[in-house]
Design a protein around this motif. Structure first.
Motif, mmCIF file in Angstrom:
data_model
loop_
_atom_site.group_PDB
_atom_site.id
_atom_site.type_symbol
_atom_site.label_atom_id
_atom_site.label_comp_id
_atom_site.label_asym_id
_atom_site.label_seq_id
_atom_site.Cartn_x
_atom_site.Cartn_y
_atom_site.Cartn_z
ATOM 1 N N LYS A 11 -8.843 -9.965 6.111
ATOM 2 C CA LYS A 11 -7.970 -9.005 5.431
ATOM 3 C C LYS A 11 -6.849 -8.554 6.365
ATOM 4 O O LYS A 11 -5.679 -8.490 5.980
ATOM 5 C CB LYS A 11 -8.765 -7.799 4.948
ATOM 6 N N ASP A 12 -7.193 -8.256 7.611
ATOM 7 C CA ASP A 12 -6.176 -7.857 8.591
ATOM 8 C C ASP A 12 -5.178 -8.988 8.831
ATOM 9 O O ASP A 12 -3.980 -8.760 8.976
ATOM 10 C CB ASP A 12 -6.851 -7.466 9.913
ATOM 11 N N PHE A 13 -5.693 -10.236 8.865
ATOM 12 C CA PHE A 13 -4.830 -11.391 9.093
ATOM 13 C C PHE A 13 -3.814 -11.542 7.963
ATOM 14 O O PHE A 13 -2.623 -11.763 8.203
ATOM 15 C CB PHE A 13 -5.675 -12.662 9.207
ATOM 16 N N PHE A 14 -4.275 -11.406 6.724
ATOM 17 C CA PHE A 14 -3.370 -11.569 5.597
ATOM 18 C C PHE A 14 -2.376 -10.423 5.489
ATOM 19 O O PHE A 14 -1.268 -10.602 4.999
ATOM 20 C CB PHE A 14 -4.163 -11.720 4.294
ATOM 21 N N GLU A 15 -2.783 -9.224 5.919
ATOM 22 C CA GLU A 15 -1.865 -8.100 5.903
ATOM 23 C C GLU A 15 -0.741 -8.313 6.915
ATOM 24 O O GLU A 15 0.388 -7.874 6.715
ATOM 25 C CB GLU A 15 -2.605 -6.806 6.205
ATOM 26 N N TYR A 75 0.011 -11.614 8.472
ATOM 27 C CA TYR A 75 0.630 -12.936 8.373
ATOM 28 C C TYR A 75 0.542 -13.527 6.976
ATOM 29 O O TYR A 75 0.763 -14.727 6.812
ATOM 30 C CB TYR A 75 -0.028 -13.916 9.353
ATOM 31 N N GLY A 76 0.193 -12.701 5.999
ATOM 32 C CA GLY A 76 -0.063 -13.216 4.652
ATOM 33 C C GLY A 76 1.020 -14.100 4.092
ATOM 34 O O GLY A 76 0.755 -15.156 3.542
ATOM 35 N N GLY A 77 2.290 -13.663 4.229
ATOM 36 C CA GLY A 77 3.389 -14.439 3.698
ATOM 37 C C GLY A 77 3.469 -15.819 4.310
ATOM 38 O O GLY A 77 3.557 -16.828 3.608
ATOM 39 N N LYS A 78 3.403 -15.880 5.636
ATOM 40 C CA LYS A 78 3.465 -17.159 6.333
ATOM 41 C C LYS A 78 2.260 -18.026 5.979
ATOM 42 O O LYS A 78 2.386 -19.248 5.838
ATOM 43 C CB LYS A 78 3.511 -16.930 7.840
ATOM 44 N N ALA A 79 1.099 -17.402 5.855
ATOM 45 C CA ALA A 79 -0.112 -18.162 5.533
ATOM 46 C C ALA A 79 0.015 -18.844 4.175
ATOM 47 O O ALA A 79 -0.358 -20.004 4.016
ATOM 48 C CB ALA A 79 -1.332 -17.241 5.544
ATOM 49 N N ILE A 80 0.561 -18.145 3.188
ATOM 50 C CA ILE A 80 0.718 -18.706 1.852
ATOM 51 C C ILE A 80 1.739 -19.842 1.862
ATOM 52 O O ILE A 80 1.547 -20.886 1.221
ATOM 53 C CB ILE A 80 1.150 -17.613 0.846
ATOM 54 N N ILE A 81 2.830 -19.663 2.595
ATOM 55 C CA ILE A 81 3.874 -20.692 2.647
ATOM 56 C C ILE A 81 3.391 -21.941 3.375
ATOM 57 O O ILE A 81 3.519 -23.061 2.879
ATOM 58 C CB ILE A 81 5.147 -20.143 3.323
ATOM 59 N N ILE A 103 -7.286 -18.136 -2.870
ATOM 60 C CA ILE A 103 -8.612 -17.576 -3.132
ATOM 61 C C ILE A 103 -8.974 -16.553 -2.066
ATOM 62 O O ILE A 103 -9.459 -15.446 -2.370
ATOM 63 C CB ILE A 103 -9.668 -18.698 -3.190
ATOM 64 N N ILE A 104 -8.718 -16.898 -0.802
ATOM 65 C CA ILE A 104 -8.993 -15.972 0.290
ATOM 66 C C ILE A 104 -8.089 -14.746 0.183
ATOM 67 O O ILE A 104 -8.520 -13.618 0.427
ATOM 68 C CB ILE A 104 -8.771 -16.669 1.646
ATOM 69 N N ALA A 105 -6.821 -14.967 -0.205
ATOM 70 C CA ALA A 105 -5.902 -13.844 -0.389
ATOM 71 C C ALA A 105 -6.439 -12.864 -1.418
ATOM 72 O O ALA A 105 -6.322 -11.642 -1.264
ATOM 73 C CB ALA A 105 -4.529 -14.357 -0.807
ATOM 74 N N GLY A 106 -7.035 -13.390 -2.488
ATOM 75 C CA GLY A 106 -7.636 -12.519 -3.500
ATOM 76 C C GLY A 106 -8.871 -11.819 -2.987
ATOM 77 O O GLY A 106 -9.098 -10.630 -3.263
ATOM 78 N N VAL A 148 -9.599 -10.929 0.106
ATOM 79 C CA VAL A 148 -9.272 -9.872 1.068
ATOM 80 C C VAL A 148 -8.294 -8.862 0.487
ATOM 81 O O VAL A 148 -7.788 -7.992 1.197
ATOM 82 C CB VAL A 148 -8.686 -10.476 2.363
ATOM 83 N N ALA A 149 -8.025 -8.971 -0.813
ATOM 84 C CA ALA A 149 -7.177 -8.005 -1.525
ATOM 85 C C ALA A 149 -5.781 -7.907 -0.931
ATOM 86 O O ALA A 149 -5.263 -6.815 -0.681
ATOM 87 C CB ALA A 149 -7.851 -6.627 -1.546
ATOM 88 N N MET A 150 -5.151 -9.045 -0.704
ATOM 89 C CA MET A 150 -3.767 -9.066 -0.249
ATOM 90 C C MET A 150 -2.894 -8.383 -1.298
ATOM 91 O O MET A 150 -3.129 -8.513 -2.502
ATOM 92 C CB MET A 150 -3.311 -10.517 -0.052
ATOM 93 N N ASP A 151 -1.916 -7.609 -0.857
ATOM 94 C CA ASP A 151 -1.043 -6.871 -1.769
ATOM 95 C C ASP A 151 -0.479 -7.814 -2.833
ATOM 96 O O ASP A 151 0.085 -8.871 -2.514
ATOM 97 C CB ASP A 151 0.106 -6.241 -0.978
ATOM 98 N N GLN A 152 -0.619 -7.448 -4.102
ATOM 99 C CA GLN A 152 -0.247 -8.339 -5.203
ATOM 100 C C GLN A 152 1.245 -8.652 -5.240
ATOM 101 O O GLN A 152 1.643 -9.786 -5.508
ATOM 102 C CB GLN A 152 -0.675 -7.723 -6.536
#
Length: 230
Positions: A123-127, A129-135, A149-152, A154-158
């Motif tokens: 969750k901390d990682f996606f908060e 680096y979330g954008g870069k991780a998705i790209i 799936i992992i973004a969901g 860890v409740a990454m901001d929608q």
């Protein structure tokens, strides 16, 4: 379909040229594969990158199954948009699945295989680096299936997920489809080479280009730390 072989399931051309009852359905199969590979657990083995590159080569044949337009650039642009939308919807499906299963995982007790601390670390990682991780995940086999799936989970901001989901899907589809489409034209015009006659080589190159760096990263072990306790 009478000559179907199981190895065809990892051959992008099989999907592109697929027919049902004498009607070509390659475009719809391609769109479903992109949806599945970017949002469903079962889609991780599907040939996403090579499929899009080859879809660019066969763009005119594919788009004609949807709409007939006289214009090469318009046809390939329509294909890019359709694929991007399928990728966006796939990621949303993966995010939704992760969000629904996340509650169960957060309430699950630690086991040998599952440690809740890793969930919070993710969750901390996606908060951060979330954008870069998705790209970046869009261009990495397997990872693009599990990233949303992992973004969901860890409740990454929608809103943040939605933005990077849309951007990454268009960048991914535009890059690979346009590359396939215009490299085909370049090779045919300048070198007299029809890339459609060298599909096997193209697939091998793309698979190596996209998987070897990932495998190298996963298999690479960090050097053992020296014992300084003495």
């Amino acid at each position: 379909m009478n000559n179907f072989e199981w190895k065809s399931l990892i051959d992008p051309v099989f999907y592109i040229n697929l027919e049902l009852g004498g009607v070509q359905i390659g475009l719809w199969v391609v769109l479903f594969i992109i949806f599945a590979e970017t949002g469903l657990f079962a889609g991780f083995f599907l040939p996403g990158d090579s499929l899009l590159f080859l879809a660019g080569i066969y763009s005119n044949e594919l788009v004609e199954q949807f709409i007939i337009i006289d214009g090469d650039f318009v046809n390939v642009l329509i294909l890019v948009i359709l694929v991007a939308v399928a990728g966006i919807l796939g990621n949303f499906a993966g995010y939704w699945f992760g969000a629904k299963s996340g509650v169960y995982l957060y309430n699950k007790q630690d086991t040998f295989w599952f440690k809740k601390k890793y969930l919070f670390q993710s969750k901390d990682f996606f908060e951060k680096y979330g954008g870069k991780a998705i790209i970046f995940a869009r261009f990495l086999p397997v990872f693009r299936t599990f990233a949303p799936i992992i973004a969901g989970i860890v409740a990454m901001d929608q809103k943040k997920f939605t933005f990077y989901n849309i951007v990454s899907s268009f960048v991914w589809s535009f890059t690979l489809i346009m590359s396939g489409h215009y490299l085909q034209k370049l090779f045919e015009k300048e070198l007299g080479i029809d890339l459609k006659s060298h599909i096997e080589i193209i697939i091998i190159i793309i698979v190596l280009f996209t998987t070897v760096p990932v495998l190298f990263k996963l298999l690479k072990k960090s050097p053992p730390k020296e014992d300084t306790s003495l």
